[in-house]
Structures are given as structure tokens and as C-alpha cells.
Write an enzyme that holds these catalytic residues in place. Structure first.
Site, PDB file in Angstrom:
ATOM      1  N   GLY A  59       6.069   5.194 -27.369  1.00 29.19           N
ATOM      2  CA  GLY A  59       5.025   6.205 -27.223  1.00 29.19           C
ATOM      3  C   GLY A  59       3.744   5.538 -26.787  1.00 29.19           C
ATOM      4  O   GLY A  59       3.584   4.331 -26.982  1.00 29.19           O
ATOM      5  N   CYS A  86       9.894  -0.060 -29.451  1.00 25.35           N
ATOM      6  CA  CYS A  86       8.472  -0.191 -29.137  1.00 25.35           C
ATOM      7  C   CYS A  86       7.607   0.499 -30.201  1.00 25.35           C
ATOM      8  O   CYS A  86       7.546   0.042 -31.323  1.00 25.35           O
ATOM      9  CB  CYS A  86       8.229   0.322 -27.718  1.00 25.35           C
ATOM     10  SG  CYS A  86       6.707  -0.291 -26.999  1.00 25.35           S
ATOM     11  N   TYR A  87       6.974   1.629 -29.883  1.00 26.46           N
ATOM     12  CA  TYR A  87       6.138   2.319 -30.866  1.00 26.46           C
ATOM     13  C   TYR A  87       6.943   2.661 -32.121  1.00 26.46           C
ATOM     14  O   TYR A  87       6.474   2.502 -33.252  1.00 26.46           O
ATOM     15  CB  TYR A  87       5.570   3.592 -30.232  1.00 26.46           C
ATOM     16  CG  TYR A  87       4.680   4.407 -31.122  1.00 26.46           C
ATOM     17  CD1 TYR A  87       3.340   4.100 -31.276  1.00 26.46           C
ATOM     18  CD2 TYR A  87       5.188   5.505 -31.823  1.00 26.46           C
ATOM     19  CE1 TYR A  87       2.514   4.863 -32.098  1.00 26.46           C
ATOM     20  CE2 TYR A  87       4.385   6.268 -32.650  1.00 26.46           C
ATOM     21  CZ  TYR A  87       3.048   5.941 -32.776  1.00 26.46           C
ATOM     22  OH  TYR A  87       2.238   6.691 -33.591  1.00 26.46           O
ATOM     23  N   HIS A 174      12.457  -2.552 -24.214  1.00 29.04           N
ATOM     24  CA  HIS A 174      13.100  -1.258 -23.945  1.00 29.04           C
ATOM     25  C   HIS A 174      14.546  -1.443 -23.467  1.00 29.04           C
ATOM     26  O   HIS A 174      14.788  -1.662 -22.288  1.00 29.04           O
ATOM     27  CB  HIS A 174      12.308  -0.498 -22.874  1.00 29.04           C
ATOM     28  CG  HIS A 174      10.997   0.011 -23.370  1.00 29.04           C
ATOM     29  ND1 HIS A 174      10.854   1.250 -23.949  1.00 29.04           N
ATOM     30  CD2 HIS A 174       9.774  -0.567 -23.410  1.00 29.04           C
ATOM     31  CE1 HIS A 174       9.597   1.421 -24.326  1.00 29.04           C
ATOM     32  NE2 HIS A 174       8.915   0.329 -24.003  1.00 29.04           N
ATOM     33  N   GLU A 176      16.692   0.737 -22.977  1.00 30.16           N
ATOM     34  CA  GLU A 176      17.168   1.883 -22.189  1.00 30.16           C
ATOM     35  C   GLU A 176      16.875   1.756 -20.695  1.00 30.16           C
ATOM     36  O   GLU A 176      17.466   2.465 -19.892  1.00 30.16           O
ATOM     37  CB  GLU A 176      16.566   3.189 -22.741  1.00 30.16           C
ATOM     38  CG  GLU A 176      15.060   3.378 -22.532  1.00 30.16           C
ATOM     39  CD  GLU A 176      14.185   2.690 -23.585  1.00 30.16           C
ATOM     40  OE1 GLU A 176      14.680   1.747 -24.235  1.00 30.16           O
ATOM     41  OE2 GLU A 176      13.013   3.079 -23.737  1.00 30.16           O
ATOM     42  N   ASP A 230      21.398  22.773  -8.682  1.00 27.29           N
ATOM     43  CA  ASP A 230      21.376  23.463  -9.973  1.00 27.29           C
ATOM     44  C   ASP A 230      21.914  24.887  -9.880  1.00 27.29           C
ATOM     45  O   ASP A 230      22.729  25.307 -10.704  1.00 27.29           O
ATOM     46  CB  ASP A 230      19.948  23.468 -10.549  1.00 27.29           C
ATOM     47  CG  ASP A 230      19.382  22.061 -10.658  1.00 27.29           C
ATOM     48  OD1 ASP A 230      20.184  21.104 -10.644  1.00 27.29           O
ATOM     49  OD2 ASP A 230      18.157  21.912 -10.735  1.00 27.29           O
ATOM     50  N   LYS A 371      20.053  15.891 -14.811  1.00 28.36           N
ATOM     51  CA  LYS A 371      20.425  16.094 -13.407  1.00 28.36           C
ATOM     52  C   LYS A 371      21.708  15.354 -13.017  1.00 28.36           C
ATOM     53  O   LYS A 371      22.570  15.921 -12.356  1.00 28.36           O
ATOM     54  CB  LYS A 371      19.267  15.609 -12.519  1.00 28.36           C
ATOM     55  CG  LYS A 371      19.396  15.985 -11.070  1.00 28.36           C
ATOM     56  CD  LYS A 371      18.960  17.405 -10.856  1.00 28.36           C
ATOM     57  CE  LYS A 371      18.849  17.779  -9.405  1.00 28.36           C
ATOM     58  NZ  LYS A 371      18.221  19.095  -9.240  1.00 28.36           N
TER      59      LYS A 371
END
Ligand code: XMP
Length: 515
Positions: A59, A86-87, A174, A176, A230, A371
Site C-alpha cells: 500500500g 511490503c506494507y 513483491h 507477485e 468482454d 481480463k
């Protein structure tokens, strides 16, 4: 009607970090369902939902600043496995009596992490020196005696830690983001190894369940299709669930890409048997746009004309019990969203300004998906690559790629040149690697030579951009031979064009669309 249950899955608590969605996607890629929940979701709610583990996102705030988002009281005293990133990691350190301070040196970008101990989280990576992505100003400067160091970086002696006595882990980097080497192994160690989460998430499973759920819808469903990913996937899924009770409408605004209507007719209508009505409203749209050079007013005009035509269709061909929309997961996440299975259906009246007489309930079959998951689902439903990998296209269509007044001539140039750009990139195998590729045109006339004669004609600008989420974008460094092919095909094949330029601005400061 319920969506995917979170039982046995991973709750990602959102502390406002830019990568919070990415954590969910990475966990889902491991075959485990993950949902993004408000940062203050309580331990009681998480326990009731029987989640297998919790990830605390990063964050932008500092844990000590006023109004900084806090975890729910008692979260770190429970027995649910937690990974703080992290945060989220800093909150964990502070909760256990450690210290977090503004770092003497801000670590941003690539760094190297040295793994000193596996501890469950970094198993298989011990003694490795891995590239990792850092983005923080605060750091853990002291960890409590109950925590053990698992990894260090030059800037952080506590780059990864483990708590003894409870399955809690923290990483300053991170895992991710794709720039972190072996980041997916770290997440896998946590999600599958430590949390023993259930692998219940697969697109095949989602499709089967969703078809079954939507087959219970009663009455007729209306769905506007544009040829985009979509709406096409929404229509294909609902057609499989309710067959002819789905009525799609394709509105030709006269502002679409070349061959858009034919693609919808072929891939949705003929190949998948979806009932699609085609409404040619191009005269209405072009008439309403005539004489209007202002970009914002062009957008409003297109929006209003679309609503008029759509409402007229719904009234003439109704009644419809439901309106189907291709809303995706990132659009439905709102703060305060409660824990629990996402509801697939919510009641809305006057959606998009529909008059009260046309009230329909909204059905959003893709509201749990990202997506790339939608593309995967589209492929499972039998939609071809041309549809599932289509580039995004703006709602106002070519009206925002024609600078100044929208005229039939400029529209033709924009459409033809854009099709050539996409074709060449397809042939070169780079279409799928870029975010968008198109051409735009304005009113300027430039001088050219045709045969021995001087002449004047239009200059077309070609724009090809790379992006992850359209918030920022960079121009694509296409090779000179590819640019040369695009340029010569446009000037040879599109009447009235004598010059081609290539847009080399990033976003910001430019936006992706020229208007
Ligand atoms: P900009 O031009 O703002 O565009 O950098 C970011 C992304 O959004 C698309 N775009 C739109 N999409 N309606 C849409 O549905 C719109 O009015 C609209 N305007 C821009 C654009 O193509 C890019 O992918």
C-alpha cells in the site's frame, strides 16, 4: 445465485497497493480461488468463510501516518496463515512488537535478495541470490525476537521473515510482479505448501458452474455486443446457458473497425448459433456528429445516440427480464464490499440512463474474472483468436480517432489504415504482444507526388502502444522494416493518403487515443 466460494481459497486484503489485483491473479494461476477484500475484513469473517490463508497487499501509506489503513484487530493473533507483502509486512512486524521506520535509502525497482533460510516460504530457494522488485520508503528496522530472518537485501536486513509459533510470513519485496525471479515459487510455497489451499479454480470448472447457474434465469435476456472480447464472451456464455432466450443486438454506429459486424455475424451468429440482431444506425450517428469538431461533444453525441438506439430496440423487441453486461472483476471491487460469495446478479434500474419503463435486472457473468481469464474462457467457449485476442476499442469508436469533424472520407481513411496496421502486425506475429495498434487522421493536407504530379493528400498517424492496464503506455519500438511495410501499404492502398507518421509519445503526457 452464488459465485465461487472462498472456502479453502485465499483472501487478499487490499491496503491500496497497485499490485493487489496482481496478487489475486497470481494465486488463481496456481489453481486456487482468490478474492480481493477490504483491508479491515475481520478475523471472524475470514474464519467463518473458512479461507485457507490471507495475503496482505502492499500500500502507498506509511504505517505511522494519520489514517493509514489498519488490519482488523486481532488478525495477527489468529491461526490463519498470513503472508504480508511490503506494507502488509510492515503492519505485521509492528503488530508483533518490531519497529518500522522511514528507510535511510528508498528502495525502488530491481534489487537482489539473498535467501538465508527456507522456513517454508522460501523452500527450494536457499542460498540463491534472486532478482526481486522493491518499492518502499519505510522498512522494518527491528524485528521482534519471535521473528526469524529468511532473506536479506543490501537495503533490507529483514527482506523476508517468519514468525515462530504461528504461520505468519512477511516479505519486503513483491513476489507477485514478474520482475521478481521465482516470485511464483514463493507464492506457491505459501498458498499450496503453508496454507494447503484447495485447488478448485479452473476455467473449465468456472464455465460449467456458470452455465448451470445462468440456465436458471427466467425470462429473456438482452445483451449489446460490440465485437469486443468482454461482450462476445458474455454472449457466448449466456447463449450456452439459455439458448434462444438470449437476444443480442449489434449496433452499427458507422464508427467501428473494419469488418467488425462481419466478425460478429460469423463467430457469434453462425459458429456459435447466438441470436444476434443487426441494427444499422450509422446514418443516425454520422448525422448527429456532422459539423462537430469538439472531442468531448463528439463523445457525448455518440453516447446519447447509442442509448437512443438501444432503448428503441429494447422497447420494440422486449420485454426483457435481464440486461447482460460484460463487467470484469476489477470494476466491481468497491471498498466496503462484504465478504462472501460474490453475487452474480444485482438489481439495477435505469442502468446507463435507461428509462424507468425499461427496468431490467443486470446480469454480469464475468464479474469474478480478470481480463486474461476472460480470454481463456472465450477460447473454451469456442471463440476464435481474432475475437479473444482483439485489442481494446473505445466506446466512441473511430469518432475519437478522427481529429476534428467526423466525415465519411476521414472515417474511411482511419478504418482502412487501421486495418492495415493490425494486419501487418498479425503477419509479423506481434499483434498479440502490443496493447493497441491503430491509425488516426486529422484535417491537415500535406504535399505529395503521384507519378510526375504534385498533389495534396492526408497524413495518417500510426500508433502502436505497449501497456499493462492502459493507465500508462509506451510506444512500441517496431522494427524499421515493419514500419516500412505499414507505411507503404497505407500510401498504396488507402486513397487520399500521401504520408504516414509514427507516434512516439508515451502516456503520460499523451493519452492512448488521440482524443
Ligand atoms: P486513453 O486514451 O485515455 O485510453 O489513454 C485508455 C484506454 O481506454 C480506451 N478508451 C475508451 N474505452 N470508452 C471506452 O470504452 C471510451 O470512451 C474510451 N476512451 C478511451 C482506450 O482505447 C485505451 O485502451
Amino acid at each position: 445465485m452464488t459465485g465461487q466460494e472462498l472456502e479453502g481459497g485465499i483472501a487478499v486484503l487490499d491496503f491500496g497497493g497497485q499490485y493487489a489485483h496482481l496478487i489475486c491473479r497470481r494465486v488463481r494461476a496456481l489453481g486456487v480461488y482468490a478474492a480481493l477484500l477490504p483491508h479491515d475484513t475481520s478475523l471472524e469473517e475470514l474464519s467463518k468463510a473458512r479461507v485457507a490463508g490471507v495475503v496482505l497487499s502492499g500500500g502507498p501509506a506509511s504505517v505511522y501516518s494519520d489514517g493509514a489503513p489498519e488490519a482488523a484487530p486481532g488478525l495477527f493473533e489468529g491461526s490463519i496463515p498470513i503472508l504480508g507483502i511490503c506494507y502488509g509486512y510492515q503492519l505485521m512486524v509492528r503488530a508483533h512488537g518490531g519497529e518500522v521506520r522511514r528507510a535511510g535509502r528508498r528502495e525502488y525497482g530491481r534489487s537482489r535478495v539473498k535467501v538465508v533460510e527456507g522456513g517454508g516460504l522460501l523452500d527450494g530457494l536457499v542460498s540463491k541470490d534472486l532478482a526481486c522488485w522493491m518499492s518502499h520508503s519505510d522498512s522494518a528496522t527491528k524485528i521482534p525476537p519471535t521473528m526469524q530472518v529468511l532473506a536479506t537485501t543490501d537495503g533490507s536486513p529483514y527482506a523476508a521473515v517468519r514468525l515462530s509459533g504461528a504461520p505468519q510470513y512477511g516479505v519486503q519485496f513483491h513476489p507477485e510482479v514478474s520482475h521478481t525471479e521465482k516470485g511464483q515459487d514463493v507464492l506457491s510455497n505459501f498458498v499450496l505448501g503453508i496454507c494447503r489451499a484447495r485447488k478448485t479454480w479452473s476455467m473449465e470448472g468456472f464455465l460449467e458452474k456458470s452455465v448451470e447457474e445462468h440456465s436458471k434465469l427466467e425470462g429473456r435476456v438482452l445483451c449489446a455486443v460490440s465485437g469486443g472480447v468482454d461482450s462476445s464472451v458474455t454472449a457466448a456464455l449466456l447463449a450456452r446457458a439459455i439458448g434462444d432466450r438470449l437476444q443480442c443486438v449489434f449496433i452499427d454506429t458507422g464508427l467501428l473497425r473494419k469488418g467488425e459486424g462481419d466478425r460478429v455475424r460469423k463467430h457469434l451468429g453462425e459458429e456459435l448459433g447466438v441470436r444476434v440482431a443487426f441494427v444499422d444506425a450509422s446514418d443516425k450517428f454520422l448525422g448527429a456528429l456532422a459539423g462537430e469538431p469538439d472531442p468531448e461533444r463528439k463523445r457525448e453525441t455518440v453516447g446519447k445516440a447509442f442509448a437512443d438506439v438501444f432503448e428503441g430496440f429494447a422497447r420494440d423487441r422486449g420485454p426483457f427480464a435481464y440486461l447482460a453486461q460484460g463487467t470484469l472483476y476489477p470494476d466491481v471491487i468497491e471498498s466496503g464490499r462484504s465478504l462472501g460469495p460474490a453475487s452474480v446478479i444485482k438489481t439495477h434500474h435505469n442502468v446507463g440512463g435507461l428509462p424507468a419503463g425499461l427496468s431490467m435486472r443486470v446480469v454480469e457473468p464475468l464479474r469474478e474474472l480478470y481480463k486474461d481469464e476472460v480470454r481463456e474462457l472465450g477460447a473454451l467457449l469456442g471463440l476464435p483468436k481474432a475475437v479473444v485476442e482483439a485489442h481494446p476499442f473505445p466506446g466512441p469508436g473511430l469518432a475519437v480517432r478522427v481529429i476534428g469533424e467526423v466525415t465519411p472520407e476521414k472515417l474511411r481513411i482511419c478504418r482502412e489504415a487501421g486495418a492495415i496496421v493490425e494486419e501487418v502486425l498479425e503477419e509479423e506475429g506481434v499483434h498479440g504482444e502490443v496493447w493497441q495498434a491503430f491509425a488516426y487522421v486529422g484535417d491537415d493536407l500535406v504535399t505529395g507526388v503521384l507519378g510526375d504530379e504534385r498533389t495534396t493528400g492526408r497524413q495518417v498517424t500510426v500508433k502502436v502502444v505497449e501497456s499493462v492496464d492502459a493507465m500508462t503506455a509506451d510506444w512500441s519500438r517496431l522494427s524499421a522494416p515493419v514500419l516500412e511495410r505499414i507505411s507503404s501499404r497505407i500510401t498504396n492502398e488507402v486513397a487520399g493518403v500521401v504520408a504516414v507518421a509514427y507516434a512516439i509519445s508515451s502516456k503520460p503526457p499523451a493519452t492512448i487515443e488521440p482524443q
